[in-house]
Design a protein around this motif. Structure first.
Motif, short mmCIF file in Angstrom:
data_model
loop_
_atom_site.label_atom_id
_atom_site.label_comp_id
_atom_site.label_asym_id
_atom_site.label_seq_id
_atom_site.Cartn_x
_atom_site.Cartn_y
_atom_site.Cartn_z
N ASN A 22 3.07 -1.16 12.37
CA ASN A 22 1.77 -1.54 11.81
C ASN A 22 1.86 -2.78 10.92
O ASN A 22 1.38 -2.77 9.77
N ARG A 39 7.39 6.06 0.96
CA ARG A 39 6.67 5.30 1.99
C ARG A 39 5.93 4.13 1.36
O ARG A 39 5.17 4.31 0.39
N PHE A 51 2.15 7.29 5.52
CA PHE A 51 2.02 5.86 5.27
C PHE A 51 0.55 5.50 5.05
O PHE A 51 -0.34 5.93 5.79
N GLY A 52 0.31 4.72 3.99
CA GLY A 52 -1.01 4.19 3.74
C GLY A 52 -1.99 5.13 3.09
O GLY A 52 -3.15 4.77 2.90
N LYS A 112 0.88 -1.17 0.00
CA LYS A 112 0.00 0.00 0.00
C LYS A 112 0.91 1.21 0.00
O LYS A 112 1.73 1.39 0.90
N SER A 140 3.82 0.36 2.66
CA SER A 140 3.38 -0.58 3.68
C SER A 140 3.36 -1.96 3.03
O SER A 140 2.56 -2.22 2.12
N GLY A 187 4.47 -4.45 7.25
CA GLY A 187 4.34 -3.18 7.97
C GLY A 187 4.90 -2.02 7.17
O GLY A 187 5.13 -2.10 5.97
N ASP A 188 5.14 -0.91 7.85
CA ASP A 188 5.54 0.34 7.21
C ASP A 188 7.07 0.44 7.09
O ASP A 188 7.79 0.24 8.07
N TYR A 189 7.52 0.78 5.88
CA TYR A 189 8.95 0.93 5.60
C TYR A 189 9.16 2.11 4.66
O TYR A 189 8.26 2.50 3.91
N GLY A 193 2.38 4.98 0.21
CA GLY A 193 2.21 6.20 0.95
C GLY A 193 2.79 7.35 0.13
O GLY A 193 3.87 7.22 -0.47
N GLY A 227 8.05 -3.88 10.21
CA GLY A 227 7.88 -2.44 10.32
C GLY A 227 6.73 -2.11 11.25
O GLY A 227 5.99 -2.99 11.69
#
Length: 638
Positions: free
Chosen positions: A474, A494, A443-444, A437, A496, A485-487, A439, A472
């Motif tokens: 979330n 960004r 993020f997101g 996903k 996810s 997760g988020d990276y 960003g 990451g």
């Protein structure tokens, strides 16, 4: 078989026309096409297996398929699409002998069961293709077709009706068809038949035979023709298809070498146009057909199937090459390995990604919902760097400028247009299946994207493998994968990470992470389900397993992941209609926040700032009503 030199050949100048069937009309019985005359002395090695006296070419141990087929098999396969009342079909032939006719016939089976001639077209010797266009096409019924050459050769299939009445549209999603494993793909073919997709999307690298596209294209077609023949197909060429290791097209300039980082196309325009003609002529007409430098054509367009509108991009064609434009910070101009580099130093305002023409196309495509209930964007490669290890598990790379992660400003501009239509993104190229996903500012807040696995993953393996081997923030709840997760990718974008399919053993074809994707667009639920299947999965069994982490389902609305600050009142015009198209514009900046088809019941209009806003709405475009100065009701305000 006679080998005299009576062969229809076009003038070299005419060969630079990328798509026109008028090229075939100019053919004259003169002599065989000679590579040096068509492409120039420097490139006389091009197409050696399919030009000149091709029947005398010595066998190559790396190319096991013979182009000298029985003459009742010279029609190799066909590709088609139909949209807005036009059927376009490409017939692909094996090379013809000098004394064989240069016409093919398209026939349809009538209601009485008889074959009836619909059209006749000339064969274009450069690439051995013929192209049919029929306007006034009735898309409400299945029609059997056959392409015939001479008295013996025939290829048959079915032009499917448009599945507009289906709640779910099924898309087969594939890319990267390694030539190092030639021959049939029986398990994958049988699995695709079981899935029975309404549309097939091949995202690029259908062939890796750089200087022999006709051979490689025929090899691909023979491998998949049993699934190609009965449904619309989107094939878009990537770098290897046009003979380069990487491609930064720079609007068609001449590249200095086949590696490509200087920007441009290395091989002549006649070769590039041949590749694009064979692979893309059957797509709907280009949105903006003006050619680029050196007469190289374009094909970016959109195709509607079953109420889903697919934007088809050329994300390599206009992109800037890195060499000489940004500092070199790795072993190659397109690789960055310096962890302390200044990210802003590579994100320069003069750098292009999609280019102005394609951004304009996306902007206008996102506002036109004629015949569409959902939207999706297709391209060659990903708008992020969702890869850490390249080529081998020992080769860690911080940033790869071959992906659409760079330039960052171009990446974000493209994702904003995709988000405005609440469209997911499908692509290939990376040899590593991932769902992310995106960003943009947080993020997101951007759309979902699915990169398909390689059909055969022998050319260049890749892995998602964070250096600290930690999830990451979330992470995906309940995922069997350790690193979700988020990276930030190596260019600071960004992402996810939702799922990835790392190869576990690239010496074992069943553990290389070969495979294909299936994407299900549920128009009624307004959701998308992404499946990722190993190449050798036995889908005849009910317990056949996808790659760990799949399937993934998300709502179309979640392709815009911004946190609403408030909601606008829904105009009466929208509430009284079951599926109006609504556009929301932030007045201060004149920015379109989104244009979407909405259901009147339960519709809501989120916004992301203080406003005021303009609401526009209509049946298929937001062109029937306009309400200005609308204020939002803040979140939490009863």
């Amino acid at each position: 078989m006679s080998t005299h030199l009576l062969l229809r050949a076009a003038t070299v100048a005419a060969l630079f026309s990328p798509y026109s069937t008028g090229l075939a009309a100019a053919l004259q019985e003169v002599k065989p096409l000679v590579a040096a005359e068509v492409f120039g002395e420097r490139f006389q090695r091009l197409e050696s297996m399919a030009m000149g006296e091709w029947w005398n070419v010595k066998p190559n141990p790396r190319r096991t398929m013979s182009l000298d087929v029985p003459r009742d098999e010279v029609v190799a396969f066909a590709l088609y699409t139909h949209d807005r009342g036009t059927l376009k079909l490409t017939a692909q032939l094996f090379p013809l002998y000098p004394d064989e006719e240069r016409e093919v016939r398209l026939e349809f089976r009538s209601g009485a069961g008889e074959w009836e001639l619909a059209a006749t077209e000339k064969v274009i010797d450069l690439g051995w293709s013929a192209h049919f266009r029929l306007d006034g096409w009735d898309s409400t019924r299945d029609v059997e077709y056959r392409v015939r050459h001479g008295n013996e050769a025939s290829f048959e299939g079915t032009v499917r009706r448009d599945p507009i009445d289906q709640d779910v549209l099924v898309v087969g999603h594939l890319s990267c068809n390694s030539s190092r494993t030639p021959g049939p793909r029986p398990t994958m073919l049988e699995n695709l038949k079981r899935v029975d997709p309404d549309l097939l999307f091949f995202a690029g690298d259908q062939s890796y035979h750089h200087t022999e596209h006709t051979y490689g294209w025929l090899e691909f077609g023979v491998q998949f023709r049993e699934i190609l023949k009965d449904r619309p197909v989107i094939t878009i060429p990537d770098d290897h298809d046009i003979g380069q290791s990487n491609l930064w097209g720079e609007s068609g300039k001449q590249a200095t070498d086949e590696q490509g980082p200087s920007g441009g196309y290395f091989f002549p325009a006649a070769y590039v146009n041949m590749v694009e003609r064979c692979q893309t002529w059957h797509l709907p007409d280009a949105y903006d057909p003006a050619p680029i430098e050196r007469g190289i054509g374009v094909y970016f367009t959109n195709l509607k199937v079953g109420g889903v509108d697919f934007a088809i991009l050329e994300d390599r064609k206009f992109k800037s090459g890195p060499e000489g434009k940004i500092p070199k910070m790795g072993p190659r101009p397109d690789h960055i390995n310096d962890p302390k580099y200044d990210r802003a130093s590579v994100d320069l305002p003069e750098l292009a990604l999609l280019g102005d023409r394609q951004i304009r196309f996306l902007h206008e495509w996102g506002q036109d919902w004629s015949g569409a209930h959902m939207k999706c964007v297709l391209s060659q490669t990903a708008f992020c760097g969702a890869v850490h290890l390249h080529g081998s598990p020992e080769n860690r790379l911080l940033a790869d400028l071959d992906s659409n992660a760079w330039p960052q400003a171009g990446r974000n501009a493209a994702l904003r247009e995709i988000r405005r239509a609440r469209a997911p993104h499908l692509c290939g190229d990376q040899h590593l299946a991932v769902v992310v996903k995106h960003g943009i500012d947080a993020f997101g807040d951007g759309p979902y994207a699915f990169t398909s696995p390689a059909i055969v993953n022998t050319i260049y393996g890749r892995w998602w493998w964070p250096q600290d081997e930690q999830p990451g923030p979330n992470p995906v709840e309940g995922s069997p994968l350790p690193w979700t997760g988020d990276y930030l990718d190596g260019l600071g974008n960004r992402i996810s990470m939702m799922a990835y399919a790392n190869p576990s053993d690239r010496t074992d074809e069943k553990q290389r992470a070969d495979g294909f994707g299936v994407v299900r667009f549920d128009k009624k639920a307004q959701s998308v389900t992404v499946e990722c299947w190993p190449r050798f999965a036995d889908m005849s069994q009910g317990d056949a397993a996808q790659f760990p982490g799949w399937p993934i389902t998300f709502a179309c609305a979640d392709n815009d992941g911004r946190e609403p600050t408030g909601y606008l009142p829904v105009p009466e015009f929208v509430r009284q209609r079951s599926s109006a198209v609504v556009q929301v514009i932030e007045e201060e900046r004149g920015e379109i926040l989104y244009t979407v088809r909405m259901r009147g019941e339960g519709a809501h209009l989120p916004v992301y700032g203080k406003g005021p806003y303009t609401i526009r709405a209509g049946a298929d475009r937001p062109d029937e009503i306009e309400v200005e100065g609308v204020q939002a009701k803040p979140v939490g305000d009863d």
